[in-house]
Design a protein around this motif. Structure first.
Motif, PDB file in Angstrom:
ATOM      1  N   SER A  32       0.825  -1.158   0.098  1.00  0.00           N
ATOM      2  CA  SER A  32       0.003   0.019   0.056  1.00  0.00           C
ATOM      3  C   SER A  32       0.907   1.260   0.020  1.00  0.00           C
ATOM      4  O   SER A  32       0.533   2.277  -0.547  1.00  0.00           O
ATOM      5  N   GLN A  47      -7.352   0.556  -0.528  1.00  0.00           N
ATOM      6  CA  GLN A  47      -7.588  -0.643   0.034  1.00  0.00           C
ATOM      7  C   GLN A  47      -8.484  -0.305   1.074  1.00  0.00           C
ATOM      8  O   GLN A  47      -9.530  -1.193   1.285  1.00  0.00           O
ATOM      9  N   ASP A  99      -5.251  -1.525  -5.026  1.00  0.00           N
ATOM     10  CA  ASP A  99      -4.902  -2.112  -3.739  1.00  0.00           C
ATOM     11  C   ASP A  99      -5.877  -3.080  -3.152  1.00  0.00           C
ATOM     12  O   ASP A  99      -6.854  -2.580  -2.432  1.00  0.00           O
ATOM     13  N   GLU A 100      -5.717  -4.254  -3.147  1.00  0.00           N
ATOM     14  CA  GLU A 100      -6.498  -5.320  -2.523  1.00  0.00           C
ATOM     15  C   GLU A 100      -8.085  -4.951  -2.984  1.00  0.00           C
ATOM     16  O   GLU A 100      -8.763  -4.869  -2.195  1.00  0.00           O
TER      17      GLU A 100
END
Ligand SMILES: Nc1ncnc2c1ncn2[C@@H]1O[C@H](COP(=O)(O)OP(=O)(O)OP(=O)(O)O)[C@@H](O)[C@H]1O
Ligand SMILES: [Mg+2]
Lengths: 253, 482
Positions: free
Chosen positions: A44, A88, A173-174
């Motif tokens: 991240s 995220q 991000d994820e």
């Protein structure tokens, strides 16, 4: 193929803590890269440094985007130049209408590109089309930004924003974490729709599952702030089977 | 991130754009206050006897009163003998002849606020003859009201032309002995608006102070009286979003509203007086008494206010819910920046059965400002089934400002239902970064979040006023980015 993003020997810190520790990465136009790695390894952080988060201080190294020194640009300028970060943990902004933010974002980019602003009618038409692709209820447009959204709904909302902004470089991000199976497919569809020779996508993920839907050109393992190993999509499968320890051992051997 | 809060602070820090001081001597009484001054003031206005007597009664009572010290505000003592209590309206010769003579900065602000051309001239104090459009606009406006039987005129004109109405209602909501500032106002008030809506009439347009003819200079002690007779409706807009130019530091206005059976009054205020510089120097002290009396059954009074100006604001628009089933509402946005101090709120006094009240208060503090909400909900023993809902939200920008909430409840009837909700939030760095990552500048992000926070109140404003209020917030928060 020219490099869209070129990161060389990047070192960063947050407060007094060093995080990225000599990271290098090259992403070419048209490519999809996956970044994997243990919790806390700096994935991240990398995404936020590219987006320009000011908590992270770059102590050395370079980041070049489409031939420009990215580190000189403010976060909003990077965004208007086509960099999109799917967060995220997307933040809630109570009271601010989701459609309002989305339209402001689209128009900020259009103005930057010297294009006329999108009108309300055209905007709604486009947003509805993108939402149906993602299986999102149009009602989400009229809610506060991420306000009271479930985890999965927030992730879909990120993809909706991406689909509207059509970035040149998307860092996700994820985005796959916390999605149910149908949502994962819908999100993958949204991401694949964006794939094109003049775009690039960086997927941060813990799961090989997403990579079954979106085939990466390259897979990287990030550990302790640097990339320990890179490979093709088979690396993701290998990681799923063997975990990260063997990568670390192989690297220190 | 180091320097987060200073970023936000510099962002909301902006210079007040108003920038001119007049040094023109007007036809004024010398400073000081005594009975002779009041007699002279009243004589200059040619007032009838009842008015003189009322002023004197108020003055004598004022002498026995002490300035209140309980509000959450601080200011040096005011010297009441240093104020001049009468100043004739400026003659046209002293005013700017045209917009060209007006401070360009002021015009720039009007532009940003989207104020129509014909109104700009009037706001900037340009001589009325020089104002092209506005005269004809005003004339049409007047004739339409006349047709409907609506009286809308300067208070001083009403005293002369409708003395029976003034005598009947003046002080019937805010008695002359009400409080220190209201009592002072009763003794020395200069001018203001008078509105009477006859039985069953829906006022054909919003009544705006923009169009109050001949009353450009109402001075620091303004008095407004609005009477909505049975079954009538009226919406009144006070003030304007443009920066107000005024040499007087102390403002002590009184507003009285009377709603008879089935009548509705909607009173909206947007106030943008000079708040003083970053150190709080030179700003206006605004001590206002505003009260509405729902005198008849099924009547309704709504107060909506957007306050961004003044060094000190001390103001509690209130409703006395006397009539059965009457409804009181209060919607407020108060912005305090730099050294501004705002102590505002409302009082809802439930007397009649089945009375209902709603309070929505949004306080925004930035810089080193202090923003206090003070609200009283009183349910009297005879007010069976009274209802109140209070929602009180504070938004802090930066970490040197403060928000304070002082809710008071006095419930003397067991059937009452009173609810109070309060929240305090901050604009977080994460929210700003999120918006910037989407290509939106920090400044736009702040104003977007602030406007979102105020939405429930803006919704209550008449349409064009809502747009102006939003622009005003944007200008207020426009700042030193870059
Ligand atoms: N404000 C901070 N102060 C100190 N350390 C921080 C701060 N923010 C992040 N870190 C540290 O930086 C390291 C990298 O964090 P990062 O969020 O980039 O990890 P990640 O690879 O994304 O992990 P995950 O897979 O859990 O999302 C972590 O050890 C984290 O604790
Ligand atoms: Mg992470």
């Amino acid at each position: 193929m020219t490099a869209m993003l070129e990161i060389r020997d990047l070192h960063t810190k947050i407060g007094d803590t060093a995080i990225l520790d000599g990271l290098s990465l090259t992403v070419g136009s048209g490519e999809v890269h996956a970044i994997m790695g243990p919790n806390g390894s700096g994935k991240s952080t990398l995404a936020q440094v590219i987006a320009g988060h000011e908590s992270h201080v770059v102590t050395s190294g370079t980041v070049t985007y489409c031939g420009k020194n990215l580190l000189e640009l403010a976060p909003e300028e990077r965004a208007r130049e086509g960099i999109f970060l799917g967060f995220q943990y997307p933040v809630e902004i109570p009271g601010v209408n989701n459609a309002y933010l989305l339209k402001a974002a689209v128009n900020a980019k259009r103005r930057h590109n010297g294009q006329p602003e999108i009108d309300a009618f055209e905007f709604l038409k486009l947003a509805r089309a993108r939402m149906s692709l993602l299986g999102m209820d149009p009602g989400f447009l009229n809610r506060g930004v991420n306000e009271g959204f479930s985890g999965g709904e927030k992730k879909r909302n990120e993809i909706l924003q991406m689909a509207m902004l059509e970035p040149r470089l998307a860092i996700l991000d994820e985005t796959d974490s916390g999605l149910d199976i149908d949502a994962l497919k819908a999100v993958a569809k949204g991401i694949n729709a964006l794939r094109s020779p003049d775009r690039a996508i960086v997927l941060v993920t813990h799961y090989q599952r997403l990579l079954q839907y979106i085939e990466p050109d390259r897979v990287h393992v990030l550990s302790k702030g640097r990339i320990l190993r890179s490979g093709d999509k088979s690396l993701a499968l290998e990681l799923e089977e063997r975990g990260y320890d063997w990568v670390r051992e192989a690297a220190s051997a | 991130m180091s320097g987060n809060s200073t970023d936000i602070e510099s962002l909301v820090n902006r210079r007040y754009r108003h920038g001119f001081v007049t040094d023109i001597e007007s036809d004024s009484l010398p400073p000081g206050l005594n009975e002779d001054v009041i007699l002279a003031l009243s004589a200059k206005k040619g007032e009838p006897e009842f008015m003189v007597q009322w002023r004197l009664k108020a003055y004598r009572h004022w002498l026995t009163m002490r300035e209140p010290a309980w509000a959450h505000v601080h200011y040096p003592p005011i010297d009441y003998q240093a104020i001049s209590y009468f100043s004739a309206p400026k003659s046209d010769a002293d005013r700017p002849k045209s917009l060209e003579e007006v401070d360009p900065k002021l015009l720039e602000t009007y532009d940003k606020l989207g104020i129509p051309l014909h109104e700009r001239a009037k706001l900037a104090g340009v001589a009325v003859d020089a104002v092209f459009d506005s005269v004809s606009v005003a004339t049409t406006f007047k004739s339409k009201l006349k047709e409907a039987g609506v009286i809308f005129c300067p208070f001083s004109e009403a005293v002369l032309n409708h003395p029976e109405l003034v005598q009947k209602y003046l002080g019937s909501v805010v008695p002359y002995r009400d409080n220190f500032f209201a009592t002072l106002n009763s003794a020395v008030f200069s001018d203001g608006s008078f509105v009477y809506i006859p039985k069953g009439v829906r006022c054909p347009m919003e009544l705006s102070t923009y169009f109050r003819i001949n009353a450009a200079n109402t001075g620091q002690f303004e008095r407004t009286l609005i009477i909505a007779d049975e079954g009538s409706h009226v919406s009144y807009l006070e003030g304007c979003t443009a920066p107000m130019r005024d040499e007087n530091q102390l403002h002590a206005a009184v507003v009285e509203l009377v709603a008879l059976k089935d009548a509705r009054i909607k009173y909206s205020t947007v106030q943008n007086w000079y708040p003083g510089d970053e150190n709080g120097k030179g700003g206006i002290y605004n001590f206002v008494t505003k009260r509405g009396d729902c005198r008849g059954a099924n009547s309704k009074i709504s107060w909506t206010q957007v306050e961004t100006g003044s060094a000190i604001t001390w103001k509690y628009p209130s409703c006395v819910l006397r009539g059965e089933n009457s409804v009181g509402e209060f919607y407020s946005v108060a912005v305090a920046n730099n050294m501004q101090q705002a102590d505002t709120g409302t009082k809802m006094i439930h007397i009649g059965r089945n009375t209902r009240s709603t309070i929505v208060s949004k306080g925004i503090s930035a810089g080193r400002a202090q923003n206090a909400y003070r609200g009283l909900v009183r349910i009297m023993p005879q007010a069976a089934n009274a209802r109140n809902h209070t929602q009180c939200d504070s938004l802090l920008l930066g970490k040197n400002c403060g928000a304070h909430t002082f809710p008071y409840m006095e419930i003397r009837n067991p059937t009452a239902r009173v609810e109070h909700e309060a929240t305090t939030s901050k604009i977080s760095e994460d929210q700003l970064f999120y918006c910037r990552q989407r290509g939106i500048s920090e400044e736009d992000a702040v104003s977007m979040i602030v406007n979102g926070f105020c939405k429930e109140v803006f919704r209550e404003l008449p349409m064009e006023f809502a747009v102006e209020a939003q622009n005003l917030l944007n200008v207020s928060l426009e700042g030193a980015v870059g």
